[in-house]
Motif scaffolding. Structure first.
Motif, PDB file in Angstrom:
ATOM      1  N   TRP A  12      74.622  51.490  75.866  1.00 16.02           N
ATOM      2  CA  TRP A  12      74.561  51.455  77.324  1.00 16.02           C
ATOM      3  C   TRP A  12      73.235  52.035  77.782  1.00 16.02           C
ATOM      4  CZ3 TRP A  12      78.708  49.600  80.270  1.00 16.02           C
ATOM      5  CH2 TRP A  12      79.890  49.351  79.566  1.00 16.02           C
ATOM      6  N   ASP A  15      69.297  53.148  84.235  1.00 17.31           N
ATOM      7  CA  ASP A  15      68.025  53.323  84.931  1.00 17.31           C
ATOM      8  C   ASP A  15      68.188  54.494  85.896  1.00 17.31           C
ATOM      9  OD1 ASP A  15      65.801  53.203  86.645  1.00 17.31           O
ATOM     10  OD2 ASP A  15      65.642  51.033  86.441  1.00 17.31           O
ATOM     11  N   ARG A 102      65.081  56.773  81.748  1.00 17.05           N
ATOM     12  CA  ARG A 102      66.108  56.026  81.040  1.00 17.05           C
ATOM     13  C   ARG A 102      67.046  56.992  80.310  1.00 17.05           C
ATOM     14  NH1 ARG A 102      64.078  52.857  83.732  1.00 17.05           N
ATOM     15  NH2 ARG A 102      63.397  50.733  83.313  1.00 17.05           N
ATOM     16  N   GLN A 235      74.227  47.318  80.543  1.00 17.38           N
ATOM     17  CA  GLN A 235      73.587  48.123  81.574  1.00 17.38           C
ATOM     18  C   GLN A 235      74.648  48.901  82.314  1.00 17.38           C
ATOM     19  OE1 GLN A 235      71.272  46.026  84.537  1.00 17.38           O
ATOM     20  NE2 GLN A 235      69.851  47.732  84.669  1.00 17.38           N
ATOM     21  N   TRP A 237      76.017  51.073  85.487  1.00 21.20           N
ATOM     22  CA  TRP A 237      75.916  51.424  86.901  1.00 21.20           C
ATOM     23  C   TRP A 237      77.191  52.180  87.264  1.00 21.20           C
ATOM     24  CZ3 TRP A 237      72.016  50.813  90.431  1.00 21.20           C
ATOM     25  CH2 TRP A 237      70.935  50.035  90.030  1.00 21.20           C
ATOM     26  N   GLU A 246      79.073  46.878  85.516  1.00 20.48           N
ATOM     27  CA  GLU A 246      78.730  47.156  84.128  1.00 20.48           C
ATOM     28  C   GLU A 246      79.198  45.986  83.282  1.00 20.48           C
ATOM     29  OE1 GLU A 246      80.810  50.777  83.743  1.00 20.48           O
ATOM     30  OE2 GLU A 246      79.111  52.014  84.295  1.00 20.48           O
ATOM     31  N   ILE A 249      74.425  42.497  79.149  1.00 18.84           N
ATOM     32  CA  ILE A 249      73.191  42.088  79.812  1.00 18.84           C
ATOM     33  C   ILE A 249      72.311  41.318  78.842  1.00 18.84           C
ATOM     34  CG2 ILE A 249      72.982  43.707  81.731  1.00 18.84           C
ATOM     35  CD1 ILE A 249      71.569  45.615  79.875  1.00 18.84           C
ATOM     36  N   LEU A 252      68.633  41.827  79.355  1.00 20.64           N
ATOM     37  CA  LEU A 252      67.970  43.002  78.806  1.00 20.64           C
ATOM     38  C   LEU A 252      67.305  42.683  77.481  1.00 20.64           C
ATOM     39  CD1 LEU A 252      67.351  46.020  78.995  1.00 20.64           C
ATOM     40  CD2 LEU A 252      69.465  46.444  77.758  1.00 20.64           C
TER      41      LEU A 252
END
Length: 266
Positions: A12, A15, A102, A235, A237, A246, A249, A252
């Motif tokens: 996971w 940001d 990160r 990712q 959130w 979530e 991704i 990514l």
């Protein structure tokens, strides 16, 4: 709910800068913290550090709740004698790292796992550190590279070492030269000092470059399988709306350079 087993590892990525810019989200994270976490939050002197800690703890708790019927605020953690955190009454294994803007969380089931991320722009006497602490063969490999490539290679080695030692739960006091890594032909080859009593075939290592800014490494151990775990990137959130759900991704992957260990991104 996500499913995960001992042959799978999820990574996971959070940001922190984007989360810090959303006060409403940050406010929702406070009820998730334990008393100990809330007290630690108050010890950070600067708002940015508070925001990063708050978001990181929210990520850990909400991500773990994707795998079990446990509310984020109900997870209970303990520490081994060496300080490595673990979950009480859960077969999930996890490890956390953060650098710059990160944070990364690795999750698997039953097995040891370690993750480390470093910011490539971080100012360090990387060559001096390598000459003093790394294995001689690693220093030779660094010196053989063009100068422009040396600092990226240093951070690849550093994150691999950190990920391995974090998975073991021993930390760098074990000795950074006790595990030597060589990146050749798209693979990570590891050699271990005899005193570590390691069966090399039980360990699997991965290294990625996240955009142009970060080096990311994962170490995974399995005593029952010689097959590298399958990796999936997500990712995070925490508590975000469906707009930033979530979810896996695939995009990514485009931000990640080719993995040093081949064939692990499906």
């Amino acid at each position: 709910m996500l499913t995960i087993d001992s042959q799978t590892a999820h990574i996971w990525i959070l940001d922190l800068a984007r989360i810090s810019a959303q006060p409403s989200l940050l406010e929702n994270y406070h009820p998730l913290l334990s008393e100990e976490e809330a007290a630690r939050l108050q010890r950070f002197a600067f708002p940015k550090l508070q925001h990063h800690y708050l978001a990181t703890r929210a990520m850990v708790r909400t991500c773990l709740s994707r795998y079990a019927d446990v509310a984020p605020q109900d997870w209970r953690f303990a520490q081994q004698q060496n300080g490595k955190p673990y979950l009480i009454n859960s077969p999930l294994s996890f490890n956390l790292s953060h650098a710059g803007d990160r944070a990364v969380l690795a999750v698997t089931r039953d097995n040891l796992i370690g993750i480390d991320i470093e910011q490539l722009s971080r100012k360090r006497d990387w060559l001096g550190i390598a000459e003093h602490y790394f294995h001689g063969s690693e220093v030779d490999a660094l010196n053989a590279l063009p100068e422009a490539q040396q600092h990226v290679h240093f951070f690849r080695l550093w994150t691999l070492k950190e990920a391995y030692l974090k998975a073991r739960g021993t930390g760098i006091s074990t000795g950074l030269d006790k595990a030597a890594f060589h990146l050749e032909h798209g693979r990570v080859n590891a050699q271990f000092a005899p005193e570590l009593a390691v069966e090399p075939s039980e360990w699997h290592f991965f290294n990625y470059q996240l955009g142009d800014e970060y080096s990311l490494s994962l170490a995974a151990h399995s005593a029952t399988s010689r097959t590298p775990p399958q990796l999936q990137f997500y990712q995070s959130w925490p508590l975000a709306t469906d707009q930033h759900n979530e979810a896996p991704i695939d995009t990514l992957i485009n931000l990640l350079n080719e993995p040093v260990t081949e064939g692990q991104l499906a």
